[in-house]
Design an enzyme around this catalytic site. Structure first.
Site, PDB file in Angstrom:
ATOM      1  N   ASP A 532      84.527 -14.349  30.069  1.00  0.00           N
ATOM      2  CA  ASP A 532      84.934 -14.817  28.746  1.00  0.00           C
ATOM      3  C   ASP A 532      86.015 -15.878  28.894  1.00  0.00           C
ATOM      4  O   ASP A 532      86.613 -16.040  29.968  1.00  0.00           O
ATOM      5  CB  ASP A 532      85.433 -13.635  27.897  1.00  0.00           C
ATOM      6  CG  ASP A 532      86.536 -12.852  28.584  1.00  0.00           C
ATOM      7  OD1 ASP A 532      87.619 -13.417  28.772  1.00  0.00           O
ATOM      8  OD2 ASP A 532      86.314 -11.672  28.953  1.00  0.00           O
ATOM      9  N   GLU A 612      66.935 -21.080  59.777  1.00  0.00           N
ATOM     10  CA  GLU A 612      67.606 -20.739  58.511  1.00  0.00           C
ATOM     11  C   GLU A 612      69.059 -21.225  58.516  1.00  0.00           C
ATOM     12  O   GLU A 612      69.560 -21.732  57.506  1.00  0.00           O
ATOM     13  CB  GLU A 612      67.547 -19.218  58.289  1.00  0.00           C
ATOM     14  CG  GLU A 612      66.174 -18.740  57.859  1.00  0.00           C
ATOM     15  CD  GLU A 612      66.067 -17.219  57.826  1.00  0.00           C
ATOM     16  OE1 GLU A 612      65.499 -16.689  56.860  1.00  0.00           O
ATOM     17  OE2 GLU A 612      66.543 -16.559  58.786  1.00  0.00           O
TER      18      GLU A 612
END
Ligand code: DGJ
Length: 733
Positions: A532, A612
């Site tokens: 928030d 990777e």
């Protein structure tokens, strides 16, 4: 002047919007308008129908058509015949509830008001003006000061309220919302963001029904289940057209947003602290400061509204050294090790990470006390030397020697029963006398309304931060709070506790962020359970969700993007199969999705193949190249994953010189054309070259005809296209 007053009408003007209210002949403050600039006084829209069962205030004598139940009001109370949802409701010493709020005076000041003890939008004196309108209930002496912060260039108006008891007896505030917005005309829908742990901020849009629709939280935090940011939009409003209003509450505790569609199809939108877990006794002369709502509206659809919120949150809510600067790319050990690590394991991860260009190693839960599982240890913020032999200092030094910063996890508000802190201070936990406390994730919550608790946490955390070279803190909070009680308040005032908890949390965050200005604080609450604007005042980024599955993250980040800028969204690449969903997505997809935020990794690099690792090194380096664009560019939701088989988003530099288009095709399909997407925000007159295939396009073509997307294979297949302005190139044959 952004704020002006003429004949009792208040005009709040921003670059593109106008807010108007008027004091009428009875001293009632009417709401007239919030929307596009009209160059007019909008009081002609007021209607005075004679509606059955609508009461009339006494001063109106026998005028049946003057009723507070039908007028658009700027701040609605109870007890005077307005039966819609109120913004404020009190109980006086005699047990009655009425408030007859009438205009007293107003003040205009340069700059943006501040709110003691609460986060608030801030601005330089030449960027904002403040209007205060004082309304008074003559019978009780209660004064309600409505505060408006007008940030003209940002197209934002903030609203907050101060209630002062100027009477002689106590008054109890039962509800006092920051926002009250009456809209008499239109055909409205609302968009809210609901969800659950590991699936926050799912977007839901619905037509208003008669009666009240509500989104809220009574969990003591803003919550995973609903987010304190709500959009009201006219039917048919799209990303690029139509009118909408957005409101985001700068508060991290329980909240309520209610939208009522009344008997006359009028809409009232109120928002503030949730009244079910709040009431506050105001003694004579005392003031209550109400958390602020950030308000903006747009005539050009939700995209423009989002741009305004992103800008105000980045530039006028977030603070500190990292507010606007690039954040370090981090690796967090949580999903790599959970609680099972020692210093060697952390060093191994960090060594790999440093080789791949990652800037910071974050040590998550488990480094302190007897924290070998989630049954114990919370509250004991002293290093666990069985796991980290040589202590934290030695580990930090080693990480620093690798050229990496070091970050660390805390969950300050929580305590385990199996901890030294609990043994020493069982009275510090939230617990109702005579009842057993409610456990969640086996833990209890500290009473943050008590100063000695806040002081203990300040000392414990600052000791760790002072004694070690720590660049980052992840501030977690892993449960909801329900059995509210504090020994610090008398029986009749226990309902103040949830708000006092939030004030204690803010006080601690303010003290720590001031004392350690160079530390980057990242908010977290089991992922995005306290995402928030209040937390963003202290922490410029928040861990968006404990769900790191790229497929789900597409939806979570889509919803998050309506109000919150990408720079505030903590997002990491984790292992496949994903630990939350078991889904396998490619490293490319995981990287692409995580890049739309404050980027990092959360997996054991030592378990990856060389190929990777190479891919990760490339991702880190491309992210660093795009980071400024991601943080500072305008964000475009080009495809809605709820409606389409793909999500596509783009960041376009404010000077339009560069754009990053990214997306995920959710389900593979055979025998179909490649997708295409029309871009927005480019310069129609300019030429853009794709870094991927070298083709040069006109900005006009990309926006009218669109960009043909690469052919993808498999479910959840991601793509990235980077476009840069180039000198004119002729493509015509
Ligand atoms: C919840 C957080 O969201 C996770 O990232 C992790 O920090 C755990 N808590 C640790 O307990």
């Amino acid at each position: 002047m952004a704020i002006s007053v003429e004949n009792g009408v208040f005009y709040l003007e921003t670059a593109n919007t106008l807010y108007q209210m008027k004091v009428d002949s009875f001293g009632v403050l009417n709401h007239l308008w919030y929307g596009a600039k009209t160059d007019d006084c909008m009081d002609y829209l007021l209607d005075y129908p004679d509606v059955g069962f609508a009461g009339n205030i006494y001063e109106a004598e026998n005028q049946r058509t003057y009723s507070l139940n039908t007028l658009p009001l700027e701040y609605a109370a109870v007890g005077e015949g307005d039966f819609r949802v109120p913004a404020v409701s009190v109980t006086h010493a005699d047990g009655s509830n009425a408030l007859a709020l009438r205009f007293q005076e107003y003040h205009i000041e340069k700059g943006k008001y501040k709110i003691p003890g609460l986060p608030a939008v801030y601005a330089k004196d030449d960027e904002a003006e403040t209007l205060t309108i004082v309304l008074k209930d003559a019978a009780s002496g209660v004064e309600v000061s409505l505060r408006y912060g007008v940030l003209a260039q940002a197209d934002v108006i903030t609203r907050s309220v101060v209630v002062q008891n100027k009477g002689k007896e106590n008054v109890v505030l039962n509800r006092v919302h920051s926002l009250c917005l009456d809209i008499p005309y239109g055909n409205w829908e609302w968009v809210h963001f609901h969800g659950r742990h590991t699936m926050e901020r799912q977007t839901e849009r619905a037509a208003l029904v008669h009666g009240i629709q509500e989104s809220g939280s009574t969990r003591g935090t803003s919550s995973h289940q609903q987010n304190p940011a709500v959009l009201l939009c006219e039917k048919g409003c799209t990303e690029t057209s139509g009118f909408c209003i957005g409101a985001a509450l700068m508060y991290s505790g329980g909240f309520q947003a209610q939208i009522e569609c009344d008997q006359l199809e009028q809409v009232r939108f109120v928002m503030g602290i949730h009244p079910d877990t709040f009431s506050w006794t105001l003694e004579p002369d005392a003031c209550f400061y109400v958390p602020e709502v950030i308000l903006s509206c747009s005539e050009q659809g939700m995209e423009t509204l989002s741009h305004r919120f992103h800008q105000v949150i980045r530039e006028h809510v977030c603070r500190g050294r990292y507010q606007l600067s690039k954040r370090p790319v981090l690796i967090n050990n949580w999903e790599a090790t959970y609680f099972a690590f020692d210093e060697k394991k952390i060093e191994e991860i960090a060594e790999q990470a440093s080789r791949l260009g990652i800037d910071m190693m974050v040590l998550d839960d488990g480094w302190f006390g007897r924290r070998d599982s989630d049954f114990s240890g919370l509250g004991d913020w002293v290093v666990n030397e069985e796991k980290l032999q040589g202590g934290l200092g030695r580990l930090v030094e080693k990480i620093n020697r690798l050229g990496m910063k070091f970050g660390i996890w805390f969950e300050p508000e929580a305590v385990s029963e199996d901890s030294d802190l609990y043994k020493a201070h069982p009275e510090w936990v939230i617990r109702i006398p005579g009842r057993n406390p409610v456990r969640a994730r086996y833990q209890l919550v500290l009473d943050m309304s008590r100063e000695e608790v806040v002081e203990y946490l300040y000392r414990a955390i600052s000791k760790i931060l002072t004694e070690n070279h720590i660049a980052y803190v992840k501030w977690d909070m892993n449960r909801s709070i329900c059995d509210w009680y504090t020994a610090a308040l008398p029986a009749g005032r226990q309902t103040e506790m949830p708000h006092r908890y939030v004030l204690g949390l803010y006080a601690l965050l303010e003290k720590l962020t001031t004392a350690f200005p160079d530390v980057l604080f990242e908010g977290c609450s089991g992922g995005g359970g306290r995402f928030d604007a209040g937390m963003l005042y202290y922490c410029p980024q928040i861990w968006c969700s404990d769900n790191t599955d790229a497929h789900d993250r597409v939806f979570i980040q889509y919803g998050t993007s309506f109000f919150y800028p990408a720079s505030s969204v903590g997002s990491h690449v984790s292992a496949a199969p994903n630990h939350q969903t078991g889904r396998v997505t490619s490293l490319k997809t995981r990287g692409t999705v995580a890049m739309a935020g404050s980027f990092g990794y959360e997996l054991d690099l030592n378990k990856l193949s060389e190929a990777e690792k190479e891919e990760i090194a490339e991702q880190v380096s491309s992210y660093k190249g795009y980071q400024r664009l991601i943080y500072e560019g305008n964000y475009y939701r080009l495809r809605n994953p709820y409606e389409d088989n793909m999500a596509v988003w783009a960041f376009v530099a404010k000077d339009r010189k560069e754009a990053l288009v990214q997306g995920v095709v959710l389900r593979a399909a055979s025998n179909v054309l490649r997708g295409s997407v029309r871009l927005r925000g480019l310069d129609a007159e300019s030429f853009y070259q794709s870094a991927q295939d070298g083709r040069v396009y006109t900005g006009r073509a990309l926006m009218a005809g669109g960009l043909l997307l690469p052919r993808t294979e498999g479910d959840d297949a991601a793509f990235t296209i980077c476009l840069k302005q180039v000198p004119e190139v002729k493509n015509k044959n």
